[in-house]
Write an enzyme that holds these catalytic residues in place. Sequence first.
Site, mmCIF file in Angstrom:
data_model
loop_
_atom_site.group_PDB
_atom_site.id
_atom_site.type_symbol
_atom_site.label_atom_id
_atom_site.label_comp_id
_atom_site.label_asym_id
_atom_site.label_seq_id
_atom_site.Cartn_x
_atom_site.Cartn_y
_atom_site.Cartn_z
ATOM 1 C CD GLN A 189 -2.340 1.520 2.735
ATOM 2 O OE1 GLN A 189 -3.557 1.404 2.754
ATOM 3 N NE2 GLN A 189 -1.635 1.791 3.825
ATOM 4 C CB SER A 215 4.510 -0.195 13.773
ATOM 5 O OG SER A 215 3.230 -0.533 14.241
ATOM 6 C CD GLU A 230 0.174 -3.626 16.895
ATOM 7 O OE1 GLU A 230 0.531 -4.616 17.544
ATOM 8 O OE2 GLU A 230 -0.962 -3.162 16.990
ATOM 9 C CE1 TYR A 252 4.480 -5.237 11.291
ATOM 10 C CE2 TYR A 252 3.435 -4.155 13.159
ATOM 11 C CZ TYR A 252 3.974 -4.096 11.886
ATOM 12 O OH TYR A 252 3.999 -2.894 11.208
HETATM 13 P P1 NAP Z 1 1.906 -3.896 3.046
HETATM 14 O O1 NAP Z 1 0.836 -3.376 2.161
HETATM 15 O O2 NAP Z 1 1.714 -5.183 3.762
HETATM 16 O O3 NAP Z 1 3.250 -3.989 2.150
HETATM 17 C C1 NAP Z 1 4.384 -4.679 2.621
HETATM 18 C C2 NAP Z 1 5.413 -4.712 1.500
HETATM 19 O O4 NAP Z 1 6.555 -5.466 1.944
HETATM 20 C C3 NAP Z 1 4.919 -5.401 0.214
HETATM 21 O O5 NAP Z 1 5.474 -4.748 -0.896
HETATM 22 C C4 NAP Z 1 5.516 -6.794 0.353
HETATM 23 O O6 NAP Z 1 5.683 -7.473 -0.868
HETATM 24 C C5 NAP Z 1 6.870 -6.425 0.932
HETATM 25 N N1 NAP Z 1 7.565 -7.571 1.525
HETATM 26 C C6 NAP Z 1 7.087 -8.473 2.408
HETATM 27 N N2 NAP Z 1 8.028 -9.391 2.691
HETATM 28 C C7 NAP Z 1 9.128 -9.059 1.963
HETATM 29 C C8 NAP Z 1 10.419 -9.629 1.807
HETATM 30 N N3 NAP Z 1 10.778 -10.744 2.461
HETATM 31 N N4 NAP Z 1 11.303 -9.022 0.979
HETATM 32 C C9 NAP Z 1 10.938 -7.907 0.280
HETATM 33 N N5 NAP Z 1 9.725 -7.333 0.377
HETATM 34 C C10 NAP Z 1 8.836 -7.904 1.212
HETATM 35 O O7 NAP Z 1 2.280 -2.816 4.156
HETATM 36 P P2 NAP Z 1 1.970 -1.233 4.181
HETATM 37 O O8 NAP Z 1 0.667 -1.019 4.830
HETATM 38 O O9 NAP Z 1 2.281 -0.659 2.862
HETATM 39 O O10 NAP Z 1 3.069 -0.753 5.241
HETATM 40 C C11 NAP Z 1 4.389 -0.394 4.817
HETATM 41 C C12 NAP Z 1 5.323 -0.506 6.010
HETATM 42 O O11 NAP Z 1 4.862 0.341 7.064
HETATM 43 C C13 NAP Z 1 5.423 -1.890 6.617
HETATM 44 O O12 NAP Z 1 6.737 -2.049 7.099
HETATM 45 C C14 NAP Z 1 4.454 -1.859 7.788
HETATM 46 O O13 NAP Z 1 4.823 -2.789 8.773
HETATM 47 C C15 NAP Z 1 4.648 -0.421 8.246
HETATM 48 N N6 NAP Z 1 3.501 0.198 8.919
HETATM 49 C C16 NAP Z 1 2.296 0.238 8.284
HETATM 50 C C17 NAP Z 1 1.243 0.885 8.904
HETATM 51 C C18 NAP Z 1 -0.122 0.967 8.255
HETATM 52 O O14 NAP Z 1 -1.082 1.290 8.963
HETATM 53 N N7 NAP Z 1 -0.232 0.734 6.944
HETATM 54 C C19 NAP Z 1 1.420 1.484 10.157
HETATM 55 C C20 NAP Z 1 2.667 1.405 10.756
HETATM 56 C C21 NAP Z 1 3.707 0.775 10.123
HETATM 57 P P3 NAP Z 1 4.459 -8.328 -1.521
HETATM 58 O O15 NAP Z 1 3.569 -7.302 -2.201
HETATM 59 O O16 NAP Z 1 5.145 -9.241 -2.443
HETATM 60 O O17 NAP Z 1 3.746 -9.003 -0.378
HETATM 61 N N1 GDD Z 2 -7.556 -7.570 10.831
HETATM 62 C C1 GDD Z 2 -8.666 -7.614 11.594
HETATM 63 N N2 GDD Z 2 -9.708 -8.401 11.208
HETATM 64 N N3 GDD Z 2 -8.698 -6.864 12.721
HETATM 65 C C2 GDD Z 2 -9.821 -6.899 13.452
HETATM 66 C C3 GDD Z 2 -10.938 -7.667 13.099
HETATM 67 C C4 GDD Z 2 -10.865 -8.474 11.924
HETATM 68 O O1 GDD Z 2 -11.802 -9.196 11.565
HETATM 69 N N4 GDD Z 2 -11.916 -7.472 14.028
HETATM 70 C C5 GDD Z 2 -11.443 -6.606 14.918
HETATM 71 N N5 GDD Z 2 -10.163 -6.256 14.588
HETATM 72 C C6 GDD Z 2 -9.293 -5.352 15.361
HETATM 73 C C7 GDD Z 2 -7.909 -5.905 15.681
HETATM 74 O O2 GDD Z 2 -7.979 -6.787 16.785
HETATM 75 C C8 GDD Z 2 -7.165 -4.609 15.972
HETATM 76 O O3 GDD Z 2 -7.380 -4.210 17.298
HETATM 77 C C9 GDD Z 2 -7.836 -3.592 15.049
HETATM 78 O O4 GDD Z 2 -9.046 -4.204 14.581
HETATM 79 C C10 GDD Z 2 -6.996 -3.205 13.830
HETATM 80 O O5 GDD Z 2 -6.552 -4.399 13.197
HETATM 81 P P1 GDD Z 2 -5.785 -4.351 11.779
HETATM 82 O O6 GDD Z 2 -6.583 -3.593 10.810
HETATM 83 O O7 GDD Z 2 -5.411 -5.753 11.439
HETATM 84 O O8 GDD Z 2 -4.508 -3.458 12.067
HETATM 85 P P2 GDD Z 2 -3.472 -3.455 13.292
HETATM 86 O O9 GDD Z 2 -3.778 -2.252 14.132
HETATM 87 O O10 GDD Z 2 -3.422 -4.762 13.965
HETATM 88 O O11 GDD Z 2 -2.089 -3.273 12.534
HETATM 89 C C11 GDD Z 2 -1.948 -2.298 11.508
HETATM 90 O O12 GDD Z 2 -1.527 -1.077 12.068
HETATM 91 C C12 GDD Z 2 -0.230 -1.113 12.664
HETATM 92 C C13 GDD Z 2 0.026 0.287 13.248
HETATM 93 O O13 GDD Z 2 -0.644 0.449 14.458
HETATM 94 C C14 GDD Z 2 -0.946 -2.838 10.483
HETATM 95 O O14 GDD Z 2 -0.929 -1.981 9.367
HETATM 96 C C15 GDD Z 2 0.449 -2.893 11.060
HETATM 97 O O15 GDD Z 2 1.371 -3.225 10.018
HETATM 98 C C16 GDD Z 2 0.782 -1.509 11.629
HETATM 99 O O16 GDD Z 2 2.084 -1.482 12.165
#
Ligand code: NAP
Ligand code: GDD
Length: 336
Positions: A14, A133, A135, A156
């Site tokens: 994303q 993150s 997290e 994670y």
């Molecule tokens: P995402 O959609 O899950 O994308 C993860 C990316 O990492 C994808 O391009 C995936 O490739 C690649 N990847 C996974 N394993 C890999 C490996 N072994 N070698 C090379 N590439 C690999 O995550 P996102 O939401 O864009 O988030 C980007 C970063 O921000 C992540 O590090 C995530 O943990 C962090 N983050 C996200 C959020 C959020 O809310 N979105 C918040 C805090 C931190 P594929 O497409 O092939 O799977």
């Molecule tokens: N995925 C998921 N599916 N989550 C659920 C569901 C369900 O059916 N029902 C309730 N939840 C609750 C989870 O328990 C969590 O508390 C919240 O919804 C958000 O879950 P996710 O959307 O899976 O995101 P996350 O907060 O666990 O993690 C995401 O945000 C992090 C930053 O705070 C990911 O993007 C992580 O990569 C990122 O670091």
Amino acid sequence: MPTRTALITGITGQDGSYLAEFLLGKGYEVHGIVRRSSQIASTTRIDHLYQDPHESNRKLYLHHGDITDAGFMVNLIRDVQPQEIYNLAAQSHVRVSFDLPDYTANVTGLGTIRLLEAVRASGIDTRLYQAGSSELFGTIEPPQDENTPFHPRSPYGVAKAFAHWSTVNYRESYDLFAVNGIAFNHESPRRGETFVTRKITRAVARIHAGLEQFVYLGNVDAVRDWGYAPEYVTAFWHMLQADEPRDYILATGVPATVRDFAEVAFRHVGLDWREHVQIDKRYERPAEVPALTGDPSRIKAGLGWEATTKWDDLARLMVDADIASLQAGNDLRSTP
Ligand code: NAP
Ligand code: GDD
């Protein structure tokens, strides 16, 4: 001005896809790592950016590779010589990390140190953004800021804590411009289908079309600080343009529960969430992070960055996008 070069790990994700668009728009030469797969489906988020290798004035270069391969990382960085590196690659699903703790530690934790070592080994002058993150904060009560202690609650979160401190350590030990963005949840129509916001908005689109009746969720009391992903990737860039390497919280500062998000998403199409959401314990986690809400004051004061789209507008725009996607012929069926 000479063209700047950036390397994005996780370009197919994303955030990587929005960041690639943003940097290409600024005239950067962008290099991204794509994992080898038996199908090319993993590149769907960046297919609209693809440039054939035979095109002249090419700006986007994709390299098959993996953050678990140290030799590949060293060779790539030496060859590309990027001025900016964005480390977004991760096994990023918290629930999945409980089932794949070893793998998550290897990719999400050790992947970062492989990259930092590759930078050091190549000896190039570069700046590195590490995708941290919220997290990390786990059970610590909100609001969370840059001085809040960490208490990660999943494999994670623990892997991201390792990546966070590795980045700080390389900054302090080797004078590397390496920074952590401690990002709170950020979403978009490109969000992975099994994260809760996208799971809800896809289900709203299908229920609204009469294709199904229920969506099954876990803990709907969880509080999150949901922002809009395209805005967050601009913060990554600002952090690498700063005078000093500094870690920042990236957040909206506005809390909402999963229940709130579902309520607004269903209401947007005239439905009552209570008639369509069922609780299924299989989506609960062995340890939950109950409440995350960031305090983004430091980045607003220091770099002028601010998240403008708040969670309720985000819910509506994601529902609209999923309805349009369904009408365009995608089936949006639920995934495991
Ligand atoms: P995402 O959609 O899950 O994308 C993860 C990316 O990492 C994808 O391009 C995936 O490739 C690649 N990847 C996974 N394993 C890999 C490996 N072994 N070698 C090379 N590439 C690999 O995550 P996102 O939401 O864009 O988030 C980007 C970063 O921000 C992540 O590090 C995530 O943990 C962090 N983050 C996200 C959020 C959020 O809310 N979105 C918040 C805090 C931190 P594929 O497409 O092939 O799977
Ligand atoms: N995925 C998921 N599916 N989550 C659920 C569901 C369900 O059916 N029902 C309730 N939840 C609750 C989870 O328990 C969590 O508390 C919240 O919804 C958000 O879950 P996710 O959307 O899976 O995101 P996350 O907060 O666990 O993690 C995401 O945000 C992090 C930053 O705070 C990911 O993007 C992580 O990569 C990122 O670091």
